[in-house]
Write an enzyme that holds these catalytic residues in place. Structure first.
Site, PDB file in Angstrom:
ATOM      1  N   ASN A 100       2.782   5.197  -4.769  1.00 44.17           N
ATOM      2  CA  ASN A 100       3.733   3.536  -5.324  1.00 44.17           C
ATOM      3  C   ASN A 100       4.637   4.830  -6.062  1.00 44.17           C
ATOM      4  O   ASN A 100       5.576   4.012  -6.346  1.00 44.17           O
ATOM      5  CB  ASN A 100       2.630   3.492  -6.026  1.00 44.17           C
ATOM      6  N   ILE A 107       8.323  -9.341  -7.802  1.00 43.01           N
ATOM      7  CA  ILE A 107       6.458  -9.388  -8.668  1.00 43.01           C
ATOM      8  C   ILE A 107       7.208  -9.468 -10.454  1.00 43.01           C
ATOM      9  O   ILE A 107       8.105  -8.368 -10.424  1.00 43.01           O
ATOM     10  CB  ILE A 107       5.765  -8.110  -8.568  1.00 43.01           C
ATOM     11  N   LYS A 119      12.483   1.699   1.784  1.00 42.98           N
ATOM     12  CA  LYS A 119      12.013   0.787   2.070  1.00 42.98           C
ATOM     13  C   LYS A 119      11.572   1.291   4.238  1.00 42.98           C
ATOM     14  O   LYS A 119       9.794   0.846   4.289  1.00 42.98           O
ATOM     15  CB  LYS A 119      11.595  -0.139   1.108  1.00 42.98           C
ATOM     16  N   ALA A 163      16.936   0.886   2.728  1.00 32.57           N
ATOM     17  CA  ALA A 163      16.622   2.174   4.037  1.00 32.57           C
ATOM     18  C   ALA A 163      15.909   3.195   3.110  1.00 32.57           C
ATOM     19  O   ALA A 163      14.487   3.256   4.590  1.00 32.57           O
ATOM     20  CB  ALA A 163      17.811   3.261   3.768  1.00 32.57           C
ATOM     21  N   SER A 208       2.363   5.165 -14.240  1.00 32.75           N
ATOM     22  CA  SER A 208       2.021   5.199 -15.577  1.00 32.75           C
ATOM     23  C   SER A 208       2.383   3.392 -16.371  1.00 32.75           C
ATOM     24  O   SER A 208       2.596   2.735 -17.354  1.00 32.75           O
ATOM     25  CB  SER A 208       3.614   5.543 -16.290  1.00 32.75           C
ATOM     26  N   ARG A 209       3.050   2.759 -15.343  1.00 32.88           N
ATOM     27  CA  ARG A 209       3.508   1.240 -15.561  1.00 32.88           C
ATOM     28  C   ARG A 209       3.840   0.256 -14.600  1.00 32.88           C
ATOM     29  O   ARG A 209       3.525   0.505 -13.291  1.00 32.88           O
ATOM     30  CB  ARG A 209       4.461   1.546 -16.900  1.00 32.88           C
ATOM     31  N   VAL A 218       7.608  13.856  -7.306  1.00 34.23           N
ATOM     32  CA  VAL A 218       6.849  13.572  -5.830  1.00 34.23           C
ATOM     33  C   VAL A 218       7.871  13.758  -4.903  1.00 34.23           C
ATOM     34  O   VAL A 218       8.587  14.496  -3.529  1.00 34.23           O
ATOM     35  CB  VAL A 218       6.868  12.118  -5.399  1.00 34.23           C
ATOM     36  N   GLY A 235       3.105   7.136  -9.049  1.00 33.71           N
ATOM     37  CA  GLY A 235       4.025   6.339 -10.862  1.00 33.71           C
ATOM     38  C   GLY A 235       3.383   5.112 -10.881  1.00 33.71           C
ATOM     39  O   GLY A 235       3.563   3.790 -11.354  1.00 33.71           O
ATOM     40  N   TYR A 261      17.455   1.121  -1.244  1.00 32.56           N
ATOM     41  CA  TYR A 261      16.450   1.269  -1.436  1.00 32.56           C
ATOM     42  C   TYR A 261      16.096   1.079  -0.288  1.00 32.56           C
ATOM     43  O   TYR A 261      14.751   0.882   0.024  1.00 32.56           O
ATOM     44  CB  TYR A 261      16.498   0.194  -2.914  1.00 32.56           C
TER      45      TYR A 261
END
Length: 248
Positions: A90, A188, A159, A157, A14-15, A64, A12, A155
């Site tokens: 990531n 962020i 993480k 769960a 690319s950005r 992935v 991940g 999300y």
């Protein structure tokens, strides 16, 4: 702090946070394999930025969540560079929604990318690192994985699952000179948070002791430390980059 001669794979990349990690690792000497799945132009832009600063890297497209694609990609990266010293998991997606209305595919997609994706990549790279008897693995989690969030059960769960995965693999690989740690960012400044209203952003800031959102470079700096020789005796740990919003 130097990563001269090291090869890093960043999924991940690319950005956003992923791109910042790629740029930071390249800036301190690593050759960076930038993974993407759906935005080739953005991934190439990451490489262009790396090369603009005198760094070295290449783009690799693979999903992935697809174990066969991951195995093939890591073999190619190893063939291209001769080794892999660093893996940063990531890659991640969101499919938000209240639990009672969440579709099965939205649950599965998030778990498959955010958690199984990390498993796939660790499994693929572990053989390479074990032969080298050295390596650094960093899993990018989230504050949501530690405190939860309404509308993000999938999300959260995924993480949270990274916590158990990180600590279990850290114990398995420690004797081979491989460290496995995690970074859990708070709020962020990224494309994701830029879409929040001023009102919501203000509320979030009021809950952060430091009173401001973090920058992608803050996360990249934490990753750079964990993959460096300075963190050689650190494994199974999480660095919480969140301005004091959660203190684990």
């Amino acid at each position: 702090m130097s990563l001269e001669g090291k090869v890093a794979v960043v999924t991940g990349g690319s950005r956003g946070i992923g791109r910042a990690i790629c740029l930071r690792l390249a800036a301190i000497g690593a050759k960076v394999a930038v993974n993407y799945v759906s935005k080739p132009d953005a991934a190439q832009e990451t490489i262009d930025l790396i090369k603009l600063e005198g760094g070295e890297g290449s783009v690799y497209r693979f999903d992935v969540a697809d174990s066969a694609e991951v195995q093939d990609a890591f073999k190619k990266i190893t063939d291209d560079y001769g080794r892999i010293d660093i893996l940063v998991n990531n890659a991640g997606i969101t499919r938000d929604g209240l639990l009672m209305k969440m579709k099965d595919e939205n649950w599965d997609q998030v778990l498959n990318t955010n958690l199984k994706g990390a498993f796939n990549c660790i499994k693929a790279v572990s053989r390479v690192m074990m032969k080298q008897r050295s390596g650094r693995i960093v899993n990018i989690s989230s504050i949501i994985g530690f405190v939860g969030n309404a509308g993000q059960a999938n999300y959260a769960a995924a993480k949270a699952g990274l916590t158990g995965l990180t600590r279990s693999v850290a114990k398995e690989l420690a004797s081979r000179g491989i460290t496995v740690n995690g970074v859990a960012p708070g709020y962020i400044v990224t494309d994701m948070t830029s879409g929040l209203s001023e009102e919501v952003t203000s509320i979030i800031k009021s809950e952060i002791p430091m009173g401001t959102l973090g920058e992608v470079e803050d996360v990249a700096g934490a990753v750079a430390y964990l993959v460096s020789d300075d963190a050689r005796y650190l494994t199974g740990q999480f660095l919480h980059v969140n301005g004091g919003m959660f203190m684990g």
